[in-house]
Design an enzyme around this catalytic site. Structure first.
Site, PDB file in Angstrom:
ATOM      1  N   TYR A  84       0.847  -1.210   0.000  1.00 46.95           N
ATOM      2  CA  TYR A  84       0.000   0.000   0.000  1.00 46.95           C
ATOM      3  C   TYR A  84       0.878   1.253   0.000  1.00 46.95           C
ATOM      4  O   TYR A  84       0.543   2.247   0.636  1.00 46.95           O
ATOM      5  CB  TYR A  84      -0.943   0.011   1.210  1.00 46.95           C
ATOM      6  CG  TYR A  84      -2.236  -0.715   0.957  1.00 46.95           C
ATOM      7  CD1 TYR A  84      -3.255  -0.118   0.224  1.00 46.95           C
ATOM      8  CD2 TYR A  84      -2.441  -2.009   1.423  1.00 46.95           C
ATOM      9  CE1 TYR A  84      -4.442  -0.771  -0.028  1.00 46.95           C
ATOM     10  CE2 TYR A  84      -3.633  -2.674   1.174  1.00 46.95           C
ATOM     11  CZ  TYR A  84      -4.634  -2.043   0.448  1.00 46.95           C
ATOM     12  OH  TYR A  84      -5.815  -2.687   0.197  1.00 46.95           O
ATOM     13  N   SER A  85       1.979   1.177  -0.713  1.00 48.01           N
ATOM     14  CA  SER A  85       2.976   2.239  -0.661  1.00 48.01           C
ATOM     15  C   SER A  85       2.474   3.559  -1.258  1.00 48.01           C
ATOM     16  O   SER A  85       2.116   3.630  -2.434  1.00 48.01           O
ATOM     17  CB  SER A  85       4.212   1.772  -1.424  1.00 48.01           C
ATOM     18  OG  SER A  85       5.076   2.851  -1.670  1.00 48.01           O
ATOM     19  N   ASN A  86       2.486   4.610  -0.438  1.00 50.13           N
ATOM     20  CA  ASN A  86       2.160   5.941  -0.957  1.00 50.13           C
ATOM     21  C   ASN A  86       3.208   6.391  -1.964  1.00 50.13           C
ATOM     22  O   ASN A  86       2.912   7.115  -2.910  1.00 50.13           O
ATOM     23  CB  ASN A  86       2.121   6.964   0.180  1.00 50.13           C
ATOM     24  CG  ASN A  86       0.993   6.701   1.154  1.00 50.13           C
ATOM     25  OD1 ASN A  86      -0.040   6.171   0.768  1.00 50.13           O
ATOM     26  ND2 ASN A  86       1.199   7.060   2.414  1.00 50.13           N
ATOM     27  N   LEU A  88       5.109   4.439  -4.065  1.00 52.00           N
ATOM     28  CA  LEU A  88       4.925   3.806  -5.380  1.00 52.00           C
ATOM     29  C   LEU A  88       3.690   4.373  -6.080  1.00 52.00           C
ATOM     30  O   LEU A  88       3.690   4.582  -7.297  1.00 52.00           O
ATOM     31  CB  LEU A  88       4.793   2.282  -5.238  1.00 52.00           C
ATOM     32  CG  LEU A  88       6.074   1.526  -4.892  1.00 52.00           C
ATOM     33  CD1 LEU A  88       5.785   0.025  -4.778  1.00 52.00           C
ATOM     34  CD2 LEU A  88       7.186   1.766  -5.919  1.00 52.00           C
TER      35      LEU A  88
END
Ligand SMILES: *Cc1c(COP(=O)(O)O)cnc(C)c1O
Length: 360
Positions: A84-86, A88
């Site tokens: 859930y990388s902000n 990426l």
């Protein structure tokens, strides 16, 4: 593979232009006042709205990587992040807008349907590679990056989180814009610390410029709220050391590129404090205590926060400024003697990550 680790590798003129542009973006973001108690409250600075697709601090942190990427228009970018990388997410959105390719190396092997964030990454055109947690730990090793380059061909490497000196340089725009605001205390959520280092270095620039012109700078104190447990072992790198290190490195870059004398002492005017105790169990943890705070805060003030970063920082801010109204939140470990009536709260974005917690 291209590794760019210092803003000094970029042309001075472009660097200056980009920082000026970022500063104007930061200045333009609205803030709204939230009353927590009679005549006590915070100014919520909506950096989450700085860009419709790359929210918050990632917009500032990634700016220099994009500047560097202009020199290699044919190469894809490759970066790392969780499911859930902000980081990426923001990188993929900008890559799509710029018609550039992105290879997203995602932590953890994966089966079954993609989560909403990964689905967005794919829809935005990113190529996703899932890697085991063991491999993921090698994300900063040259050997591992070379292996990835054998697989994918040459790429521009953007480190996890888009941090380092390159990321922190862009975040200076936040500090420069904050220096123009009439509030002493500034609250910021801290992950890797590169945003915090940039904000401090930006405050340093503003302070040094004023001192060099013979003006009296305004006093600023950055209240840092770590969302990750701090390392206490002597052989482990601590995020607070990293912040100090990047801040002093940036002072050298700014001396060279912006002509801001690094020897002008700012410690009387720019200070920071670590407000620990608001990790709520650690990175990505969202215990009921925090969930209760978040939902009551959001409904009361019509504000949307993310559970990983800004909710924890906001819990600290509420406890700090209106302690009696928030007795269920953790106690403040340190509290300076001054009575604070007002805080500037940096909303650093991350709202897409709410989906990982079943929040819309
Ligand atoms: C990544 C992120 C942070 C942390 O930034 P660092 O530079 O790693 O300290 C804070 N808030 C949000 C919303 C983020 O996405």
């Amino acid at each position: 593979m291209i590794n760019i680790s210092s803003p000094l590798e970029l042309p001075a003129l472009r660097l200056n232009d980009r920082l000026e542009h970022l500063l104007n973006q930061a200045r333009a973001q609205e803030s709204r006042f939230i009353d927590l108690a009679p005549s006590r409250g915070l100014e919520l600075w909506h950096l989450d709205k700085v860009c419709s697709y790359a929210s918050g601090n990632k917009f500032f942190k990634q700016a220099l990587y994009w500047l560097a990427a202009e020199t290699h228009p044919e190469l894809p970018l490759l970066s790392f992040g969780g499911a859930y990388s902000n980081h990426l997410y923001a990188l993929a959105a900008e890559a799509q807008r710029k018609k550039r390719n992105l290879i997203a190396v995602v932590r953890g092997l994966h089966e079954g349907p993609l989560n909403p964030c990964l689905r967005d990454l794919e829809n935005m055109g990113a190529s996703i590679q899932f890697v085991s947690r063991q491999d993921y730990r090698r994300k900063d090793d040259q050997d591992y990056l070379n292996e990835l380059a054998q697989q994918w061909g040459p790429f521009i490497h953007v480190p996890e989180g888009g941090g380092g000196l390159m990321g922190a340089f862009g975040a200076q725009a936040i500090g420069l814009a904050a220096a123009e605001k009439d509030i002493e205390n500034i609250v910021l959520a801290v992950g890797t610390g590169s945003t915090a280092a940039g904000v401090l270095a930006g405050l340093d620039i503003a302070c040094r410029r004023q001192l060099l012109q013979g003006c009296r700078p305004s006093f600023k104190r950055l209240l840092l709220v770590p969302v990750i447990k701090l390392q206490r072992q002597p052989d482990q790198k601590n995020v607070l050391d990293e912040i100090q290190y990047l801040r002093s490195q940036l002072a050298d870059v700014n001396a060279e590129r912006l002509g801001v004398d690094a020897n002008v002492e700012t410690s009387d005017w720019v200070q920071w404090e670590c407000c620990e105790g608001f990790q709520f169990g650690g990175y990505g943890k969202f215990p009921p205590q925090l969930a209760r705070f978040l939902s009551s805060f959001e409904s009361k003030f019509s504000v949307t926060l993310d559970p990983v970063y800004t909710a924890k920082a906001m819990a600290m801010a509420c406890r700090f400024i209106a302690e009696e109204h928030y007795p269920d939140l953790p106690e403040l470990s340190s509290r300076n003697s001054a009575q604070h009536q007002r805080l500037l709260f940096i909303h650093s974005g991350g709202l897409q990550g709410r989906r990982g917690f079943g929040l819309l």
